[in-house]
Enzyme design. Structure first.
Site, PDB file in Angstrom:
ATOM      1  N   HIS A  30       0.823  -1.301  -0.068  1.00  0.00           N
ATOM      2  CA  HIS A  30      -0.003  -0.078  -0.014  1.00  0.00           C
ATOM      3  C   HIS A  30       0.881   1.147  -0.067  1.00  0.00           C
ATOM      4  CE1 HIS A  30       1.420   0.214   4.214  1.00  0.00           C
ATOM      5  NE2 HIS A  30       0.653  -1.029   4.361  1.00  0.00           N
ATOM      6  N   GLY A  32       2.019   3.170   2.081  1.00  0.00           N
ATOM      7  CA  GLY A  32       3.033   3.290   3.230  1.00  0.00           C
ATOM      8  C   GLY A  32       4.125   2.715   2.886  1.00  0.00           C
ATOM      9  N   HIS A  33       3.920   1.359   2.140  1.00  0.00           N
ATOM     10  CA  HIS A  33       5.290   0.743   1.661  1.00  0.00           C
ATOM     11  C   HIS A  33       5.828   1.413   0.467  1.00  0.00           C
ATOM     12  CE1 HIS A  33       2.854  -2.927   3.043  1.00  0.00           C
ATOM     13  NE2 HIS A  33       3.995  -3.166   3.616  1.00  0.00           N
ATOM     14  N   GLN A  57       4.899 -14.982  13.236  1.00  0.00           N
ATOM     15  CA  GLN A  57       4.727 -13.656  14.098  1.00  0.00           C
ATOM     16  C   GLN A  57       3.067 -13.671  14.176  1.00  0.00           C
ATOM     17  OE1 GLN A  57       6.642 -10.925  11.063  1.00  0.00           O
ATOM     18  NE2 GLN A  57       4.987  -9.852  11.441  1.00  0.00           N
ATOM     19  N   GLY A 143       8.338   1.599   8.978  1.00  0.00           N
ATOM     20  CA  GLY A 143       7.474   2.576   9.308  1.00  0.00           C
ATOM     21  C   GLY A 143       7.032   2.925  10.699  1.00  0.00           C
ATOM     22  N   ASP A 146       4.011   1.197  12.976  1.00  0.00           N
ATOM     23  CA  ASP A 146       4.191  -0.155  13.917  1.00  0.00           C
ATOM     24  C   ASP A 146       5.648   0.099  14.859  1.00  0.00           C
ATOM     25  OD1 ASP A 146       2.484  -1.991  12.720  1.00  0.00           O
ATOM     26  OD2 ASP A 146       3.810  -1.992  11.075  1.00  0.00           O
ATOM     27  N   GLN A 149       7.289  -2.453  17.234  1.00  0.00           N
ATOM     28  CA  GLN A 149       8.284  -3.561  16.432  1.00  0.00           C
ATOM     29  C   GLN A 149       9.690  -2.408  16.008  1.00  0.00           C
ATOM     30  OE1 GLN A 149       6.636  -5.567  12.827  1.00  0.00           O
ATOM     31  NE2 GLN A 149       7.559  -3.968  11.723  1.00  0.00           N
ATOM     32  N   SER A 181      -2.607   0.376   6.018  1.00  0.00           N
ATOM     33  CA  SER A 181      -2.224  -0.768   6.514  1.00  0.00           C
ATOM     34  C   SER A 181      -2.698  -2.015   5.494  1.00  0.00           C
ATOM     35  CB  SER A 181      -3.031  -1.020   7.817  1.00  0.00           C
ATOM     36  OG  SER A 181      -2.925  -2.478   8.308  1.00  0.00           O
ATOM     37  N   SER A 182      -1.905  -3.128   5.427  1.00  0.00           N
ATOM     38  CA  SER A 182      -2.429  -4.252   4.612  1.00  0.00           C
ATOM     39  C   SER A 182      -3.829  -4.764   5.145  1.00  0.00           C
ATOM     40  CB  SER A 182      -1.424  -5.287   4.531  1.00  0.00           C
ATOM     41  OG  SER A 182      -0.190  -4.836   4.358  1.00  0.00           O
TER      42      SER A 182
END
Ligand code: PAF
Length: 271
Positions: A30, A32-33, A57, A143, A146, A149, A181-182
């Protein structure tokens, strides 16, 4: 764009370069990526994107199975962005060797998402540690959506004296405010509206509590979110983003972290 499914051929190729800028993903690409990739492309190194939905995960098998996958569409997009290398490993390629470094899991991994998704961050660190040993990237683009993370990966890299540098990238949002987000793909129009209303409510709340922390009343906020259409709230808490400690008074660096469900879709963000 060269596509690799096997680490040995990938490593042979990387050896010919001065190094790589690495964007790890689980696909379902998306905006973001796209933003991470565009930043990576500005570096002087070759851009390497990975697509691997890491089963370790996911704390629920059903969540792993239903995670959005659309590799064909992703490949088309990555070609358009002129990514140099794409790595789509098999499970065995990633988990069929013993990494040199053991994973370092900072104690803050037990908070927020770590509390509600048992084993999640151990799984993330495990796969990222393996990617680092395979690729040895100069830069890794992550990003801030998250954020926990990102923080834990940074702690692992620091503790293990790994040479890769983490580049923290800002959260990219949809026009309605919600973080890209996915998982957004699972939301229908009405659910998107709920997510947007919740974002706007929390965005305003953050502004208010910066001035008067008394207004941060978790049980009232949770009731309001349910009223707005959330099914369940995992957490809503304020953390200092430098040391990842819960704050008791507002200070400049805190973010409001939240995770909640709309029907079966779990959304997280921080503002
Ligand atoms: O943020 C993600 O997409 C994943 O957690 C990551 C970093 C690619 C590891 O599987």
């Amino acid at each position: 764009m060269k596509i690799f499914k096997d680490k040995h051929t990938l490593q042979k190729e990387i050896l010919k370069t001065k190094g790589t800028s690495f964007v790890p993903t689980m696909g379902g690409l998306h905006n973001g990526h796209i933003s991470l990739i565009k930043q990576s492309k500005k570096s002087k190194f070759k851009t390497l994107v990975s697509i691997f939905v890491n089963p370790k995960q996911f704390n629920k098998k059903s969540d792993f199975r239903s995670y959005p996958r659309n590799t064909k569409k992703d490949i088309k997009l990555l070609k358009k962005l002129k990514v140099d290398y794409l790595y789509i490993p098999t499970f065995k390629d990633i988990y069929g060797f013993r990494p040199k470094n053991k994973v370092f899991l900072d104690k803050s991994s037990k908070k927020l998402c770590g509390k509600f998704r048992k084993g999640h961050f151990k799984g993330v660190l495990n796969v990222v540690n393996r990617f680092i040993e395979i690729i040895r990237p100069r830069y890794i683009y992550l990003g801030k959506k998250d954020y926990q993370q990102l923080y834990l990966i940074k702690k692992h890299i620091e503790r293990k004296k790994i040479k890769s540098k983490i580049i923290e990238c800002k959260t990219i949002r949809e026009n309605n405010g919600i973080a890209c987000s996915s998982r957004n793909i699972a939301l229908n129009k009405d659910q998107m509206k709920i997510a947007s209303n919740i974002f706007n409510y929390l965005y305003k709340l953050k502004k208010k509590i910066k001035k008067s922390y008394k207004l941060f009343k978790i049980s009232k906020i949770k009731r309001d979110l349910i009223y707005l259409g959330a099914k369940k709230i995992d957490y809503i808490e304020n953390y200092n983003i430098k040391d990842f400690k819960k704050i008791k008074k507002p200070n400049k660096k805190f973010n409001l972290f939240f995770a909640y469900y709309i029907k079966n879709t779990r959304l997280i963000d921080n503002i």
